[in-house]
Design a protein around this motif. Structure first.
Motif, PDB file in Angstrom:
ATOM      1  N   SER A  29     -29.379  45.681 -10.203  1.00 22.92           N
ATOM      2  CA  SER A  29     -30.009  45.151 -11.410  1.00 22.92           C
ATOM      3  C   SER A  29     -29.935  43.634 -11.487  1.00 22.92           C
ATOM      4  CB  SER A  29     -29.383  45.782 -12.653  1.00 22.92           C
ATOM      5  OG  SER A  29     -28.001  45.517 -12.703  1.00 22.92           O
ATOM      6  N   ARG A  30     -28.905  43.027 -10.885  1.00 21.73           N
ATOM      7  CA  ARG A  30     -28.777  41.564 -10.954  1.00 21.73           C
ATOM      8  C   ARG A  30     -29.890  40.857 -10.192  1.00 21.73           C
ATOM      9  NH1 ARG A  30     -23.315  42.835 -11.091  1.00 21.73           N
ATOM     10  NH2 ARG A  30     -22.143  41.750 -12.713  1.00 21.73           N
ATOM     11  N   THR A  31     -30.509  41.506  -9.241  1.00 21.07           N
ATOM     12  CA  THR A  31     -31.507  40.848  -8.399  1.00 21.07           C
ATOM     13  C   THR A  31     -32.935  41.079  -8.875  1.00 21.07           C
ATOM     14  OG1 THR A  31     -31.715  42.737  -6.902  1.00 21.07           O
ATOM     15  CG2 THR A  31     -29.979  41.128  -6.422  1.00 21.07           C
ATOM     16  N   TRP A  53     -35.139  36.511 -11.220  1.00 17.24           N
ATOM     17  CA  TRP A  53     -33.821  37.137 -11.174  1.00 17.24           C
ATOM     18  C   TRP A  53     -32.703  36.133 -11.422  1.00 17.24           C
ATOM     19  CZ3 TRP A  53     -29.691  36.306  -7.859  1.00 17.24           C
ATOM     20  CH2 TRP A  53     -29.945  35.447  -6.772  1.00 17.24           C
ATOM     21  N   THR A  54     -32.946  34.844 -11.164  1.00 17.11           N
ATOM     22  CA  THR A  54     -31.907  33.845 -11.401  1.00 17.11           C
ATOM     23  C   THR A  54     -31.796  33.489 -12.876  1.00 17.11           C
ATOM     24  OG1 THR A  54     -33.361  31.932 -11.163  1.00 17.11           O
ATOM     25  CG2 THR A  54     -32.425  32.861  -9.150  1.00 17.11           C
ATOM     26  N   GLY A  55     -32.873  33.705 -13.617  1.00 17.96           N
ATOM     27  CA  GLY A  55     -32.908  33.287 -15.011  1.00 17.96           C
ATOM     28  C   GLY A  55     -33.325  31.840 -15.195  1.00 17.96           C
ATOM     29  N   ASP A  73     -28.301  36.683 -18.678  1.00 18.78           N
ATOM     30  CA  ASP A  73     -26.904  36.484 -18.336  1.00 18.78           C
ATOM     31  C   ASP A  73     -26.600  37.361 -17.131  1.00 18.78           C
ATOM     32  OD1 ASP A  73     -23.820  36.405 -20.237  1.00 18.78           O
ATOM     33  OD2 ASP A  73     -24.157  36.602 -18.086  1.00 18.78           O
ATOM     34  N   ASN A  74     -26.589  36.761 -15.973  1.00 21.17           N
ATOM     35  CA  ASN A  74     -26.404  37.557 -14.763  1.00 21.17           C
ATOM     36  C   ASN A  74     -25.004  38.142 -14.649  1.00 21.17           C
ATOM     37  OD1 ASN A  74     -28.958  37.600 -13.653  1.00 21.17           O
ATOM     38  ND2 ASN A  74     -28.665  35.704 -12.532  1.00 21.17           N
ATOM     39  N   ALA A  75     -24.036  37.466 -15.259  1.00 26.24           N
ATOM     40  CA  ALA A  75     -22.673  38.001 -15.203  1.00 26.24           C
ATOM     41  C   ALA A  75     -22.596  39.341 -15.915  1.00 26.24           C
ATOM     42  CB  ALA A  75     -21.698  37.005 -15.805  1.00 26.24           C
ATOM     43  N   GLU A  76     -23.344  39.461 -16.998  1.00 24.30           N
ATOM     44  CA  GLU A  76     -23.339  40.703 -17.763  1.00 24.30           C
ATOM     45  C   GLU A  76     -24.587  41.527 -17.510  1.00 24.30           C
ATOM     46  OE1 GLU A  76     -20.892  38.875 -21.623  1.00 24.30           O
ATOM     47  OE2 GLU A  76     -22.871  39.737 -21.852  1.00 24.30           O
ATOM     48  N   THR A  77     -25.484  41.026 -16.667  1.00 22.09           N
ATOM     49  CA  THR A  77     -26.786  41.673 -16.447  1.00 22.09           C
ATOM     50  C   THR A  77     -27.445  42.043 -17.765  1.00 22.09           C
ATOM     51  OG1 THR A  77     -25.800  43.872 -16.137  1.00 22.09           O
ATOM     52  CG2 THR A  77     -26.135  42.516 -14.179  1.00 22.09           C
ATOM     53  N   THR A  78     -27.491  41.068 -18.665  1.00 26.39           N
ATOM     54  CA  THR A  78     -28.102  41.271 -19.973  1.00 26.39           C
ATOM     55  C   THR A  78     -29.242  40.286 -20.163  1.00 26.39           C
ATOM     56  OG1 THR A  78     -25.990  41.991 -20.898  1.00 26.39           O
ATOM     57  CG2 THR A  78     -27.706  41.353 -22.449  1.00 26.39           C
ATOM     58  N   CYS A  96     -38.066  46.268 -22.891  1.00 23.69           N
ATOM     59  CA  CYS A  96     -37.467  45.524 -21.790  1.00 23.69           C
ATOM     60  C   CYS A  96     -37.987  46.101 -20.484  1.00 23.69           C
ATOM     61  CB  CYS A  96     -35.946  45.652 -21.877  1.00 23.69           C
ATOM     62  SG  CYS A  96     -35.034  44.846 -20.558  1.00 23.69           S
ATOM     63  N   ALA A  97     -38.195  45.245 -19.484  1.00 23.59           N
ATOM     64  CA  ALA A  97     -38.732  45.692 -18.211  1.00 23.59           C
ATOM     65  C   ALA A  97     -38.036  44.973 -17.067  1.00 23.59           C
ATOM     66  CB  ALA A  97     -40.231  45.435 -18.147  1.00 23.59           C
ATOM     67  N   ALA A  98     -37.982  45.618 -15.915  1.00 23.94           N
ATOM     68  CA  ALA A  98     -37.380  45.027 -14.726  1.00 23.94           C
ATOM     69  C   ALA A  98     -38.207  45.375 -13.504  1.00 23.94           C
ATOM     70  CB  ALA A  98     -35.943  45.513 -14.545  1.00 23.94           C
TER      71      ALA A  98
END
Length: 123
Positions: A29-31, A53-55, A73-78, A96-98
């Motif tokens: 999910s982080r990527t 993905w970096t934000g 927030d990639n640390a929390e994947t939020t 929300c979408a990914a």
């Protein structure tokens, strides 16, 4: 698989603010690029905002530019959507979408979707 759970919707008066959150889970999910869409009653779902993905890179529809801010927030994947100066026409279900590519989100499609959260803006 990526699971997405939105929260933060509600009822607000015009001119007010809301902050939506989307918790992502899953092995990669982080990527993923992530974004927000909305659907008003009787209308098609429309793109609102997205981030890679970096934000660090963000994209907005013209209707929300300058009022909404997307952040990740990639640390929390939020994923967040700060909505200010809300208008009655912002009313709808926000999803929300990914997806692996932010361009796919900007084109109105996504691999993964959340269940949606209702935002209602009263006049």
């Amino acid at each position: 698989q990526v699971q997405l759970v939105e929260s933060g919707g509600g009822l607000v008066q015009a001119g007010g603010s809301l902050r939506l959150s989307c918790a992502a889970s899953g092995r990669t999910s982080r990527t993923y690029a992530m974004g927000w869409f909305r659907q008003a009653p009787g209308q098609e779902r429309e793109f609102v905002a997205a981030t890679d993905w970096t934000g660090r890179n963000t994209y907005y529809s013209d209707s929300v530019k300058g009022r909404f801010t997307i952040s990740k927030d990639n640390a929390e994947t939020t994923l967040y959507l700060q909505m200010n100066s809300l208008k009655p026409e912002d009313t709808g279900v926000y999803y929300c979408a990914a997806d692996g590519r932010e361009q796919t989100l900007r084109n109105g499609r996504s691999e993964y979707w959340g269940q949606g959260t209702q935002v209602t803006v009263s006049p």
